[in-house]
Design a protein around this motif. Structure first.
Motif, short mmCIF file in Angstrom:
data_model
loop_
_atom_site.label_atom_id
_atom_site.label_comp_id
_atom_site.label_asym_id
_atom_site.label_seq_id
_atom_site.Cartn_x
_atom_site.Cartn_y
_atom_site.Cartn_z
N LEU A 3 92.72 59.13 37.03
CA LEU A 3 92.58 57.93 36.24
C LEU A 3 93.85 57.12 36.48
O LEU A 3 94.93 57.49 36.02
N CYS A 21 91.82 50.57 34.63
CA CYS A 21 91.94 51.99 34.91
C CYS A 21 90.85 52.36 35.91
O CYS A 21 89.66 52.34 35.57
N VAL A 23 88.89 54.95 38.12
CA VAL A 23 88.56 56.37 37.94
C VAL A 23 87.91 56.94 39.19
O VAL A 23 87.04 56.30 39.79
N GLY A 117 95.01 59.50 32.20
CA GLY A 117 95.71 58.82 33.27
C GLY A 117 97.21 58.96 33.09
O GLY A 117 97.70 59.56 32.13
#
Length: 126
Positions: A3, A21, A23, A117
């Motif tokens: 992440l 973010c 992924v 993350g």
């Protein structure tokens, strides 16, 4: 699983930032996604969550009406639009993913979400 959050920075009070973010390593559309933050010397706190379908969201009272969470399954990317930022929003922001529950459930989870993350720093000056 990765992440990768970005978009943080330094902004004046009243300004805006958009966190992203990206992924990888999991089936993005099957996960509830969210944002948490942690300020210096404070506990980590829930900010926002969005259901796997994107149709349901949940927000902390402290950001409701100012922050908007969204997701783009075609890009495997989670977003957090932050408007009218305040100095108390200064923190490291983390995107998270969990395969269970709902956006509302993530707001009250007693155990941390499964994946995190690396965090991105947001600093709001007065």
């Amino acid at each position: 699983v990765q992440l990768q959050a970005c978009g943080g920075g330094l902004v004046q009070a009243g300004g805006s930032l958009r966190l992203s973010c990206e992924v990888s390593g999991l089936t993005f559309s099957s996960y509830v996604m969210g944002w948490f933050r942690q300020a210096p010397e404070k506990e980590r706190e829930f900010i926002a969550a969005i259901s796997w379908s994107g149709t349901s969201t949940s927000y902390a009272d402290s950001v409701k009406g100012r922050f908007t969470i969204s997701r783009d399954s075609a890009k495997n990317t989670l977003y957090l639009q932050m408007n009218n930022l305040k100095p108390e929003d200064t923190a490291v922001y983390y995107c998270v993913a969990d395969p269970f529950g709902s956006a509302q459930y993530m707001s009250r989870m007693t155990s941390p979400p499964r994946y995190w993350g690396q965090g991105t720093q947001v600093t709001v000056s007065s």
